[in-house]
Scaffold this motif. Sequence first.
Motif, PDB file in Angstrom:
ATOM      1  N   GLN A   1      12.369  11.972  -9.344  1.00 16.84           N
ATOM      2  CA  GLN A   1      13.650  11.180  -8.428  1.00 16.84           C
ATOM      3  C   GLN A   1      12.595  11.391  -7.391  1.00 16.84           C
ATOM      4  OE1 GLN A   1      14.190  14.048 -10.808  1.00 16.84           O
ATOM      5  NE2 GLN A   1      16.429  13.457 -11.860  1.00 16.84           N
ATOM      6  N   GLU A   2      12.674  13.088  -6.449  1.00 16.72           N
ATOM      7  CA  GLU A   2      12.026  12.680  -5.478  1.00 16.72           C
ATOM      8  C   GLU A   2      10.571  11.805  -5.903  1.00 16.72           C
ATOM      9  OE1 GLU A   2      12.446  17.511  -4.064  1.00 16.72           O
ATOM     10  OE2 GLU A   2      11.455  17.489  -5.806  1.00 16.72           O
ATOM     11  N   LEU A   3       9.662  11.778  -6.308  1.00 21.84           N
ATOM     12  CA  LEU A   3       8.708  10.401  -5.941  1.00 21.84           C
ATOM     13  C   LEU A   3       9.114   9.641  -6.133  1.00 21.84           C
ATOM     14  CD1 LEU A   3       5.397  10.071  -6.617  1.00 21.84           C
ATOM     15  CD2 LEU A   3       5.742   9.831  -8.854  1.00 21.84           C
ATOM     16  N   ALA A   4       9.963   9.196  -7.090  1.00 24.24           N
ATOM     17  CA  ALA A   4      10.556   7.289  -6.252  1.00 24.24           C
ATOM     18  C   ALA A   4      11.479   7.590  -5.659  1.00 24.24           C
ATOM     19  CB  ALA A   4      12.318   6.899  -7.387  1.00 24.24           C
ATOM     20  N   GLN A   5      11.778   8.518  -4.159  1.00 21.61           N
ATOM     21  CA  GLN A   5      12.665   8.872  -3.544  1.00 21.61           C
ATOM     22  C   GLN A   5      11.451   8.726  -1.957  1.00 21.61           C
ATOM     23  OE1 GLN A   5      16.070   8.724  -3.291  1.00 21.61           O
ATOM     24  NE2 GLN A   5      16.985   9.405  -1.055  1.00 21.61           N
ATOM     25  N   LEU A   6      10.486   9.442  -2.318  1.00 17.23           N
ATOM     26  CA  LEU A   6       8.944   9.275  -1.682  1.00 17.23           C
ATOM     27  C   LEU A   6       9.025   7.815  -1.889  1.00 17.23           C
ATOM     28  CD1 LEU A   6       6.790  10.517   0.026  1.00 17.23           C
ATOM     29  CD2 LEU A   6       5.862  11.029  -2.872  1.00 17.23           C
ATOM     30  N   ALA A   7       8.399   7.350  -2.544  1.00 17.00           N
ATOM     31  CA  ALA A   7       7.899   5.866  -2.649  1.00 17.00           C
ATOM     32  C   ALA A   7       8.930   4.904  -1.773  1.00 17.00           C
ATOM     33  CB  ALA A   7       7.387   5.878  -3.993  1.00 17.00           C
ATOM     34  N   ARG A   8      10.137   5.283  -2.358  1.00 18.95           N
ATOM     35  CA  ARG A   8      11.044   4.118  -1.271  1.00 18.95           C
ATOM     36  C   ARG A   8      11.075   4.479   0.438  1.00 18.95           C
ATOM     37  NH1 ARG A   8      14.898   4.879  -6.156  1.00 18.95           N
ATOM     38  NH2 ARG A   8      15.157   6.449  -5.037  1.00 18.95           N
ATOM     39  N   LEU A   9      11.158   5.976   0.628  1.00 16.43           N
ATOM     40  CA  LEU A   9      10.426   6.474   2.205  1.00 16.43           C
ATOM     41  C   LEU A   9       9.119   5.709   2.569  1.00 16.43           C
ATOM     42  CD1 LEU A   9      11.702   7.931   4.352  1.00 16.43           C
ATOM     43  CD2 LEU A   9      10.335  10.154   3.299  1.00 16.43           C
ATOM     44  N   VAL A  10       8.335   5.702   1.825  1.00 21.63           N
ATOM     45  CA  VAL A  10       6.910   5.230   2.707  1.00 21.63           C
ATOM     46  C   VAL A  10       7.242   3.735   2.896  1.00 21.63           C
ATOM     47  CG1 VAL A  10       4.589   4.465   1.508  1.00 21.63           C
ATOM     48  CG2 VAL A  10       5.802   6.977   1.311  1.00 21.63           C
ATOM     49  N   VAL A  11       7.566   3.052   2.096  1.00 20.58           N
ATOM     50  CA  VAL A  11       8.050   1.750   2.150  1.00 20.58           C
ATOM     51  C   VAL A  11       8.577   1.711   3.727  1.00 20.58           C
ATOM     52  CG1 VAL A  11       8.988  -0.965   1.572  1.00 20.58           C
ATOM     53  CG2 VAL A  11       7.698   0.758  -0.169  1.00 20.58           C
ATOM     54  N   GLN A  12      10.066   1.758   3.215  1.00 20.82           N
ATOM     55  CA  GLN A  12      11.617   1.995   4.257  1.00 20.82           C
ATOM     56  C   GLN A  12      11.122   2.256   5.672  1.00 20.82           C
ATOM     57  OE1 GLN A  12      14.465   1.191   3.221  1.00 20.82           O
ATOM     58  NE2 GLN A  12      15.438   0.887   5.179  1.00 20.82           N
ATOM     59  N   ALA A  13       9.865   2.943   5.638  1.00 22.43           N
ATOM     60  CA  ALA A  13       9.942   3.516   7.051  1.00 22.43           C
ATOM     61  C   ALA A  13       8.168   3.626   7.577  1.00 22.43           C
ATOM     62  CB  ALA A  13       8.975   5.285   7.121  1.00 22.43           C
ATOM     63  N   GLY A  14       7.956   2.070   6.779  1.00 23.22           N
ATOM     64  CA  GLY A  14       6.158   1.829   7.116  1.00 23.22           C
ATOM     65  C   GLY A  14       5.350   2.795   7.574  1.00 23.22           C
ATOM     66  N   ILE A  15       5.322   4.183   6.646  1.00 26.18           N
ATOM     67  CA  ILE A  15       4.379   4.675   6.610  1.00 26.18           C
ATOM     68  C   ILE A  15       2.568   4.856   6.024  1.00 26.18           C
ATOM     69  CG2 ILE A  15       3.783   7.353   5.595  1.00 26.18           C
ATOM     70  CD1 ILE A  15       6.178   7.808   6.271  1.00 26.18           C
ATOM     71  N   GLU A  16       2.010   4.512   6.271  1.00 22.35           N
ATOM     72  CA  GLU A  16      -0.054   3.600   5.571  1.00 22.35           C
ATOM     73  C   GLU A  16      -0.194   4.870   5.829  1.00 22.35           C
ATOM     74  OE1 GLU A  16      -1.821   0.679   6.910  1.00 22.35           O
ATOM     75  OE2 GLU A  16       0.134  -0.105   6.870  1.00 22.35           O
ATOM     76  N   PRO A  17      -0.466   6.052   4.699  1.00 20.66           N
ATOM     77  CA  PRO A  17      -0.896   7.510   3.925  1.00 20.66           C
ATOM     78  C   PRO A  17      -2.057   7.251   4.799  1.00 20.66           C
ATOM     79  CG  PRO A  17       0.628   7.218   1.959  1.00 20.66           C
ATOM     80  CD  PRO A  17       0.692   5.490   3.043  1.00 20.66           C
ATOM     81  N   VAL A  18      -2.747   8.492   4.991  1.00 15.23           N
ATOM     82  CA  VAL A  18      -4.054   8.221   5.763  1.00 15.23           C
ATOM     83  C   VAL A  18      -5.158   8.041   4.630  1.00 15.23           C
ATOM     84  CG1 VAL A  18      -5.798   9.210   7.172  1.00 15.23           C
ATOM     85  CG2 VAL A  18      -2.957   9.493   7.292  1.00 15.23           C
ATOM     86  N   ILE A  19      -6.339   7.617   4.267  1.00 17.94           N
ATOM     87  CA  ILE A  19      -7.180   7.925   3.205  1.00 17.94           C
ATOM     88  C   ILE A  19      -8.582   8.409   4.051  1.00 17.94           C
ATOM     89  CG2 ILE A  19      -8.400   6.291   2.062  1.00 17.94           C
ATOM     90  CD1 ILE A  19      -5.122   5.256   1.325  1.00 17.94           C
ATOM     91  N   ASP A  20      -9.113   9.166   3.533  1.00 18.01           N
ATOM     92  CA  ASP A  20     -10.462  10.084   3.850  1.00 18.01           C
ATOM     93  C   ASP A  20     -10.878   8.487   3.457  1.00 18.01           C
ATOM     94  OD1 ASP A  20     -12.058  12.118   4.949  1.00 18.01           O
ATOM     95  OD2 ASP A  20     -12.555  11.198   2.804  1.00 18.01           O
ATOM     96  N   SER A  21     -11.235   8.086   2.496  1.00 22.92           N
ATOM     97  CA  SER A  21     -12.209   7.365   2.354  1.00 22.92           C
ATOM     98  C   SER A  21     -11.354   6.693   0.738  1.00 22.92           C
ATOM     99  CB  SER A  21     -14.279   7.836   2.000  1.00 22.92           C
ATOM    100  OG  SER A  21     -12.914   9.202   1.215  1.00 22.92           O
ATOM    101  N   VAL A  22     -12.016   5.510   0.343  1.00 25.48           N
ATOM    102  CA  VAL A  22     -11.909   4.491  -0.965  1.00 25.48           C
ATOM    103  C   VAL A  22     -13.425   4.556  -1.406  1.00 25.48           C
ATOM    104  CG1 VAL A  22     -11.059   2.874  -2.313  1.00 25.48           C
ATOM    105  CG2 VAL A  22      -9.936   3.477  -0.300  1.00 25.48           C
ATOM    106  N   ARG A  23     -13.486   5.305  -2.734  1.00 26.62           N
ATOM    107  CA  ARG A  23     -15.182   4.640  -3.717  1.00 26.62           C
ATOM    108  C   ARG A  23     -14.602   4.063  -4.932  1.00 26.62           C
ATOM    109  NH1 ARG A  23     -15.161   9.088  -1.545  1.00 26.62           N
ATOM    110  NH2 ARG A  23     -17.483   8.689  -0.505  1.00 26.62           N
ATOM    111  N   PRO A  24     -15.392   3.286  -5.986  1.00 26.11           N
ATOM    112  CA  PRO A  24     -14.664   2.946  -7.386  1.00 26.11           C
ATOM    113  C   PRO A  24     -15.668   4.806  -7.874  1.00 26.11           C
ATOM    114  CG  PRO A  24     -17.521   1.719  -6.405  1.00 26.11           C
ATOM    115  CD  PRO A  24     -16.228   2.806  -5.026  1.00 26.11           C
ATOM    116  N   LEU A  25     -14.485   4.278  -9.095  1.00 28.15           N
ATOM    117  CA  LEU A  25     -13.954   5.499  -9.026  1.00 28.15           C
ATOM    118  C   LEU A  25     -15.793   6.177 -10.172  1.00 28.15           C
ATOM    119  CD1 LEU A  25     -12.733   7.797 -11.485  1.00 28.15           C
ATOM    120  CD2 LEU A  25     -12.710   6.158 -13.273  1.00 28.15           C
ATOM    121  N   SER A  26     -16.487   4.907 -10.077  1.00 31.49           N
ATOM    122  CA  SER A  26     -18.638   5.251 -10.570  1.00 31.49           C
ATOM    123  C   SER A  26     -18.888   6.184 -10.010  1.00 31.49           C
ATOM    124  CB  SER A  26     -18.736   4.142 -11.081  1.00 31.49           C
ATOM    125  OG  SER A  26     -18.838   3.629  -9.538  1.00 31.49           O
ATOM    126  N   GLU A  27     -18.565   6.720  -8.554  1.00 27.42           N
ATOM    127  CA  GLU A  27     -19.031   7.253  -7.516  1.00 27.42           C
ATOM    128  C   GLU A  27     -18.051   8.526  -7.480  1.00 27.42           C
ATOM    129  OE1 GLU A  27     -19.927   4.227  -4.342  1.00 27.42           O
ATOM    130  OE2 GLU A  27     -20.080   2.960  -5.632  1.00 27.42           O
TER     131      GLU A  27
END
Length: 323
Positions: free
Chosen positions: A275-301
């Motif tokens: 339930q907290e995970l579902a609530q967190l997902a709603r909060l992230v959208v509601q508050a317009g939060i963009e989680p800080v991402i260090d880096s994105v790469r394909p799983l192969s890397e």
Amino acid sequence: MLAAYAAAQSASDPLSGLVVGERPDPQARPGWTVVRLRAAALNHHDVWSLRGVGLPADRLPMVLGCDGAGVDEAGNEVIVHAVVPSDGWRGDETLDPRRTLLSELHDGTLAEQVAVPATNVVPKPGSMSWETAACLSTAWLTAYRMLFTNSGVQPGGTVLVQGAGGGVATALIQLGQAAGYRMWATSRDEAKGARALDIGADRVFASGERLPDRVDAVMETVGAATWSHSVNSLRPGGTIVISGATSGDAPAKAELTKIFFKQLRVVGSTMGTQQELAQLARLVVQAGIEPVIDSVRPLSEARDGFARMVDGDVFGKVVFTVG
Ligand SMILES: NC(=O)c1ccc[n+]([C@@H]2O[C@H](COP(=O)([O-])OP(=O)(O)OC[C@H]3O[C@@H](n4cnc5c(N)ncnc54)[C@H](OP(=O)(O)O)[C@@H]3O)[C@@H](O)[C@H]2O)c1
């Protein structure tokens, strides 16, 4: 399927046991669903598993990963919940003494597919990117419960986050800022401190620096290296919420006298509920939060992402795209 898995463990050289290669597809079983992952993310938990902490050697090879988002068998876009309760458990699954996290008993999310109990998914909001969704299952869920369920601090209060750069730490800063807390943070690194200000910290301090005021609560994941500072930084009656001990779990000084004399509360916190995970997902959208991402790469890397975390270089989440 392609997966990043632990084939062996080494306390001093965790990357030596990591393999990025083929593993069998997960088998369908009653009451479980197979999620085709679109993105997954790394946690320090995955490094601990490679070091031999929390993952018994007789369970190897084990697909790593607690964070992930993808499409379930019914075609729903979902976020994976990583806390797997034991059969028949009712209530808060984080309190089940026999609960496991994905990648401890059952294969994890750093793969093209993962099998989870059908109840271990929550809806991914339609407007949320796969990369954002993949950040939420572990570090963000842990931060949510630390701050909103376990700290007891009301919006407007002051919260100190130790070790600004980590996945849990950046989540705490962003969530606390969005909810109206005054967020302070420490870092060993000046550049990470500056970035913490960019993502919503009100002030940053060098690790161990004396603060201008005592705080209402400290969010602790660093452990031994920052424990004394956490105790000293609290106002009387304040709360340390601890969910990790990256630098070790035996501080040189336990500070027992200060803990009782200042009537501090020390609250352990681990993951969160579905339930907290579902609530967190709603909060992230509601508050317009963009989680800080260090880096994105394909799983192969994936190996490069693990190396960044082992070296302590990360700021935010290390994300892998799948498929
Ligand atoms: N209980 C749970 O449910 C739960 C859930 C998630 C994570 N955790 C635990 O929480 C910890 C953090 O996880 P994470 O995924 O956020 O890890 P991470 O991204 O690797 O973050 C670790 C951060 O801690 C700080 N740090 C590390 N060593 C330090 C030292 N010797 N002195 C001072 N600061 C140090 C660093 O911040 P600076 O470089 O900015 O100083 C680093 O960015 C891990 O131990 C993990 O196992 C527990």
